[in-house]
Design a protein around this motif. Structure first.
Motif, PDB file in Angstrom:
ATOM      1  N   SER A   1       0.834  -1.192   0.000  1.00 28.78           N
ATOM      2  CA  SER A   1       0.000   0.000   0.000  1.00 28.78           C
ATOM      3  C   SER A   1       0.870   1.244   0.000  1.00 28.78           C
ATOM      4  O   SER A   1       1.892   1.308   0.650  1.00 28.78           O
ATOM      5  N   VAL A   2       0.462   2.230  -0.743  1.00 30.22           N
ATOM      6  CA  VAL A   2       1.189   3.491  -0.803  1.00 30.22           C
ATOM      7  C   VAL A   2       0.185   4.606  -0.576  1.00 30.22           C
ATOM      8  O   VAL A   2      -0.893   4.599  -1.146  1.00 30.22           O
ATOM      9  N   VAL A   3       0.544   5.549   0.265  1.00 30.03           N
ATOM     10  CA  VAL A   3      -0.301   6.717   0.460  1.00 30.03           C
ATOM     11  C   VAL A   3       0.024   7.673  -0.670  1.00 30.03           C
ATOM     12  O   VAL A   3       1.154   8.109  -0.814  1.00 30.03           O
ATOM     13  N   ALA A   4      -0.940   7.946  -1.507  1.00 26.78           N
ATOM     14  CA  ALA A   4      -0.725   8.799  -2.660  1.00 26.78           C
ATOM     15  C   ALA A   4      -1.778   9.888  -2.668  1.00 26.78           C
ATOM     16  O   ALA A   4      -2.873   9.700  -2.163  1.00 26.78           O
ATOM     17  N   SER A   5      -1.411  11.028  -3.251  1.00 29.34           N
ATOM     18  CA  SER A   5      -2.370  12.121  -3.336  1.00 29.34           C
ATOM     19  C   SER A   5      -3.436  11.767  -4.364  1.00 29.34           C
ATOM     20  O   SER A   5      -3.336  10.776  -5.082  1.00 29.34           O
ATOM     21  N   ALA A   6      -4.448  12.590  -4.457  1.00 32.81           N
ATOM     22  CA  ALA A   6      -5.556  12.324  -5.367  1.00 32.81           C
ATOM     23  C   ALA A   6      -5.107  12.294  -6.822  1.00 32.81           C
ATOM     24  O   ALA A   6      -5.759  11.686  -7.651  1.00 32.81           O
ATOM     25  N   ASP A   7      -3.986  12.949  -7.142  1.00 33.42           N
ATOM     26  CA  ASP A   7      -3.517  13.015  -8.520  1.00 33.42           C
ATOM     27  C   ASP A   7      -2.529  11.915  -8.880  1.00 33.42           C
ATOM     28  O   ASP A   7      -2.034  11.870  -9.996  1.00 33.42           O
ATOM     29  N   VAL A   8      -2.212  11.022  -7.929  1.00 36.51           N
ATOM     30  CA  VAL A   8      -1.157  10.035  -8.151  1.00 36.51           C
ATOM     31  C   VAL A   8      -1.707   8.625  -8.063  1.00 36.51           C
ATOM     32  O   VAL A   8      -2.478   8.296  -7.186  1.00 36.51           O
ATOM     33  N   SER A   9      -1.286   7.788  -8.999  1.00 41.04           N
ATOM     34  CA  SER A   9      -1.625   6.375  -8.992  1.00 41.04           C
ATOM     35  C   SER A   9      -0.421   5.601  -8.466  1.00 41.04           C
ATOM     36  O   SER A   9       0.711   6.023  -8.652  1.00 41.04           O
ATOM     37  N   ALA A  10      -0.647   4.466  -7.809  1.00 40.49           N
ATOM     38  CA  ALA A  10       0.443   3.621  -7.324  1.00 40.49           C
ATOM     39  C   ALA A  10       0.542   2.379  -8.202  1.00 40.49           C
ATOM     40  O   ALA A  10      -0.437   1.671  -8.397  1.00 40.49           O
ATOM     41  N   LEU A  11       1.741   2.122  -8.738  1.00 39.43           N
ATOM     42  CA  LEU A  11       2.003   0.890  -9.461  1.00 39.43           C
ATOM     43  C   LEU A  11       2.128  -0.208  -8.416  1.00 39.43           C
ATOM     44  O   LEU A  11       2.991  -0.154  -7.553  1.00 39.43           O
ATOM     45  N   GLN A  12       1.230  -1.197  -8.437  1.00 40.11           N
ATOM     46  CA  GLN A  12       1.171  -2.194  -7.373  1.00 40.11           C
ATOM     47  C   GLN A  12       1.679  -3.562  -7.787  1.00 40.11           C
ATOM     48  O   GLN A  12       2.184  -4.299  -6.963  1.00 40.11           O
ATOM     49  N   THR A  13       1.518  -3.938  -9.055  1.00 39.93           N
ATOM     50  CA  THR A  13       1.987  -5.248  -9.505  1.00 39.93           C
ATOM     51  C   THR A  13       2.551  -5.147 -10.915  1.00 39.93           C
ATOM     52  O   THR A  13       2.150  -4.285 -11.699  1.00 39.93           O
ATOM     53  N   VAL A  14       3.479  -6.048 -11.216  1.00 40.18           N
ATOM     54  CA  VAL A  14       4.020  -6.201 -12.568  1.00 40.18           C
ATOM     55  C   VAL A  14       4.042  -7.692 -12.845  1.00 40.18           C
ATOM     56  O   VAL A  14       4.620  -8.464 -12.081  1.00 40.18           O
TER      57      VAL A  14
ATOM     58  N   LEU B   1       5.527   6.088 -16.676  1.00 37.60           N
ATOM     59  CA  LEU B   1       4.167   6.205 -16.166  1.00 37.60           C
ATOM     60  C   LEU B   1       4.074   7.502 -15.369  1.00 37.60           C
ATOM     61  O   LEU B   1       4.460   7.566 -14.201  1.00 37.60           O
ATOM     62  N   LYS B   2       3.545   8.546 -16.006  1.00 36.65           N
ATOM     63  CA  LYS B   2       3.452   9.861 -15.371  1.00 36.65           C
ATOM     64  C   LYS B   2       2.403   9.860 -14.273  1.00 36.65           C
ATOM     65  O   LYS B   2       1.406   9.167 -14.350  1.00 36.65           O
ATOM     66  N   GLY B   3       2.659  10.625 -13.223  1.00 36.78           N
ATOM     67  CA  GLY B   3       1.708  10.729 -12.122  1.00 36.78           C
ATOM     68  C   GLY B   3       1.567   9.440 -11.349  1.00 36.78           C
ATOM     69  O   GLY B   3       0.497   9.141 -10.829  1.00 36.78           O
ATOM     70  N   THR B   4       2.641   8.653 -11.285  1.00 40.10           N
ATOM     71  CA  THR B   4       2.604   7.331 -10.652  1.00 40.10           C
ATOM     72  C   THR B   4       3.758   7.182  -9.675  1.00 40.10           C
ATOM     73  O   THR B   4       4.843   7.716  -9.905  1.00 40.10           O
ATOM     74  N   VAL B   5       3.522   6.454  -8.585  1.00 34.53           N
ATOM     75  CA  VAL B   5       4.583   6.106  -7.630  1.00 34.53           C
ATOM     76  C   VAL B   5       4.755   4.591  -7.639  1.00 34.53           C
ATOM     77  O   VAL B   5       3.841   3.853  -7.981  1.00 34.53           O
ATOM     78  N   ASN B   6       5.940   4.131  -7.241  1.00 37.58           N
ATOM     79  CA  ASN B   6       6.217   2.699  -7.169  1.00 37.58           C
ATOM     80  C   ASN B   6       5.674   2.161  -5.854  1.00 37.58           C
ATOM     81  O   ASN B   6       6.234   2.408  -4.801  1.00 37.58           O
ATOM     82  N   GLY B   7       4.593   1.408  -5.931  1.00 40.20           N
ATOM     83  CA  GLY B   7       3.984   0.828  -4.739  1.00 40.20           C
ATOM     84  C   GLY B   7       4.244  -0.661  -4.621  1.00 40.20           C
ATOM     85  O   GLY B   7       3.600  -1.343  -3.837  1.00 40.20           O
TER      86      GLY B   7
END
Length: 123
Positions: A35-48, A86-92
Motif C-alpha cells: 500500500s502506498v499513500v498517494a495524493s488524489a492526482d497520483v496512482s500507485a504501481l502495485q503489480t508487474v 508512467l506519469k503521475g505514478t509512484v512505485n507501490g
C-alpha cells in the motif's frame, strides 16, 4: 469489489512483446506492505506480471487507479529493453527489481522521480 479497468496499448512486435495491459486494481487493505499513500492526482504501481501464450508475451501493470494520459513507451538497444514512463505514478510494489522470466522478458526494473515511475523491461 471494484472491477478492474483494463487499458491496453498495442505495440509493434518488438522481441515478441506485443501487448501491454494497465489495470486499475481494487484498493488494498490497510497494513498491506504494497500500500502506498498517494495524493488524489497520483496512482500507485502495485503489480508487474508477464505471461506468455501462443508466442506472445503480455505485460500487465496493476495500478491503484488509471494513470493520466498514455504512458511514454520507447525502445533501447544493446542490450534490448523496453521503457515505460508512467506519469503521475509512484512505485507501490515495494521493490526496484522484479526477476521475471516469460518469453523474451528476463527482468523488470523501476526507478522513480517526483513526476513518474520508469519501468525498464529487460529482453
Amino acid at each position: 469489489m471494484m472491477k478492474p479497468k483494463i487499458f491496453l496499448f498495442a505495440l509493434s512486435a518488438i522481441a515478441s512483446v506485443a501487448v501491454v495491459g494497465f489495470a486499475a486494481l481494487p484498493a488494498q487493505a490497510a497494513g498491506d506492505p504494497m500500500s502506498v499513500v498517494a495524493s488524489a492526482d497520483v496512482s500507485a504501481l502495485q503489480t508487474v506480471r508477464a505471461t506468455e501464450s501462443n508466442g506472445v508475451t503480455a505485460l500487465r501493470f496493476g495500478l491503484s487507479k488509471p494513470i493520466a494520459g498514455q504512458p511514454e513507451i520507447f525502445r533501447i538497444s544493446s542490450p534490448e529493453r523496453l521503457v515505460f514512463d508512467l506519469k503521475g505514478t509512484v512505485n507501490g510494489t515495494g521493490a526496484k527489481a522484479h526477476p521475471i522470466q516469460a518469453g523474451p522478458v528476463n527482468s523488470v526494473n523501476m526507478g522513480q522521480t517526483d513526476k513518474l515511475v520508469r519501468v525498464v523491461v529487460g529482453l
